[in-house]
Scaffold this motif. Sequence first.
Motif: not given
Lengths: 230, 407
Positions: A101, A145, B298
């Motif tokens: 991310s 995102t 992650e």
Amino acid sequence: MGFICAVNNVNKTYRFKGSDVETRALNDISLSIEEGGFVAIAGPSGSGKTTLLNILGGLDAPTSGSVIVDQTDLAGLNAAEMSEFRLHKIGFIFQAYNLISTLSAYENAEYVSLLQGAPKDRRLFEARQIFKDLGMEAYLKRRPTQLSAGQQQRVAVARAILARPKLILADEPTANLDSRTGSDLIDLMAVMNKTLGLTFIFATHDKMVMEKAHRLILLHDGKITQDIAQ
Amino acid sequence: MLTFIKIAWRNILRNRARSFITIAAVAAGLCALIFLKGFVDGADHQMVANYTDLFVGHIQVHKAGFQKSMGLDKSINNEETIAAVLRKTPAVAAFTPRIKEFALISSPESSSGILLIGVDPERERTVTTLHKKIRAGSFLSAGDNDKIVIGRQLAENLKVAPGDKVVIMGQAFDGSIAASAYIVAGLVEAGAEDLDKNLALITLRAAQDLFVMENRISEVAVKTHSLDDIDATAQNLRDRFGRKNFEALSWKDISPMTYQWLQFDQVFTSLILFIVLLVVAGGILNTILMGVLERTKEFGIMLALGTKPSQIIRMVAAESFFLGLAGAGLGTLAGAGIVLVCGRTGIDLSALSQALNNFYIGSVIYPLFRPVSIAVYAGIVLFLSIAISVFPAIKASRLSPIEAIRS
Ligand SMILES: Nc1ncnc2c1ncn2[C@@H]1O[C@H](COP(=O)(O)OP(=O)(O)O)[C@@H](O)[C@H]1O
Ligand SMILES: [Mg+2]
């Protein structure tokens, strides 16, 4: 044409910690996948699809039986060698995209090839090319995102392909996508399969994916019930 | 490698609130450490300065053996030999000759054993602060050879006041009885009981006459330019004088109890600083560990994709290093700033405690700015922030990819 991977008499039983209850996820599976294949492994939920892909990808070890990928017997690899094996031989595409991310779309795509030590200009060139092929040139700098589900999964495809693996394992890649987006994604992968000669194995229970595959293997309760070339 | 640094850096930016709290905790902890250290060093410094300035001086030079058993038989007849060396020693700021002997003091009401000091009134002022501690009357001036200054407590016991007459008796250098009368010029209140009860000062000339010593003296009290110079200067003087003739003693040799108290104080302070350090370390560990647990998935993805466990460890360590560096940087600036400012203005504790005066510290404390100890603490905190991340880093690197991704 040679085989890229073969499993022989593979069993996998899960034992829940502290109990005698066992789940037999794979039941004496034997299977060979030809190089350049575009293969779907289908079956209802709990039939063992993910378990089989994890074992092929060196993320999990079978309880018994042998697994050979690109002439390497996985049973002979230690943890570090297994990590190295995954890095160089396997491309993973997950149901939940599983991008990092904090990295941009481009950085995610080049992550594995960067770990492999590919030179920067080659990574940049190939990433640009693939993003173009995927219709994603405009999104290189976006964070996960900031991307739609379909776009994220395309980045995941780019990540797998840029690493030039021997085998791409995609576990229900379309399950989180609407049918149109999912269909487009499979078409893209079919193009990659054809032009780059990459081997794809999908786990899926999506009819559309099954139809587009060149070979369909049906799993039920950890056993292969059908194996159809189409 | 650069990618892991990049990811580490972005993880810090990603959870700004958590990163900020970690950095603030490290900075606050380090700032507290630096301030505490500066404060205690300042207090210790003041204590030593006030203690030595009051009466003892930084260094005393005697005839060899005087410290062990004090007496007029161990007096010095060649003061000029010592003075010549002291004048040529750059670290020496001032020095003054003294006579020091036990004697008996009597008033019409009472009598008491005392430590009688013969001082050069002018030069004594350059080495000690006794002249500033006069509570009634005045200090001795040059030529006040018939005057005496005594401790305030002693004056009370003798029931005398400035202007009254007292008699001193003792044994002279030649063995005869020494006795003489003096007028009380002033009362000294040093704030130290042993001095206020037992001290009496007359001029050096008066003392030499009383004890029939001609130009002999008992000691030379020396003041150096800085407390940090004392040990080296004392050693230097010992080397120059040779051990057989003279002894050059620092205040630590002269008052070992005071020195030990100071050392105990420093050990105690180190213990407190160590506890603060543990709290800081716990804070860092907590946030790093939380950050790792938060990103289990992650790490699982990275491991599945072929990232080496050692690379994961380096990434977590880099993250911790960045946080530690930012925290240590801010903490150093803040701590050094506070120490510098308070070092100027002083911290007035008179509202809290009058007792500090009894420890020679004084009620206003000036924290001491010592760049080396600040750097050491900053270094320790920075090192800790990396060392502490090892545990969460190893935890992250040992995750099972399948389980981590499923979580
Ligand atoms: N880690 C595990 N521990 C215990 N049982 C598991 C574990 N993973 C999968 N299973 C079981 O193994 C069987 C096959 O699971 P899976 O391979 O995930 O099937 P699919 O992907 O086809 O849905 C299921 O019964 C499932 O509950
Ligand atoms: Mg599954």
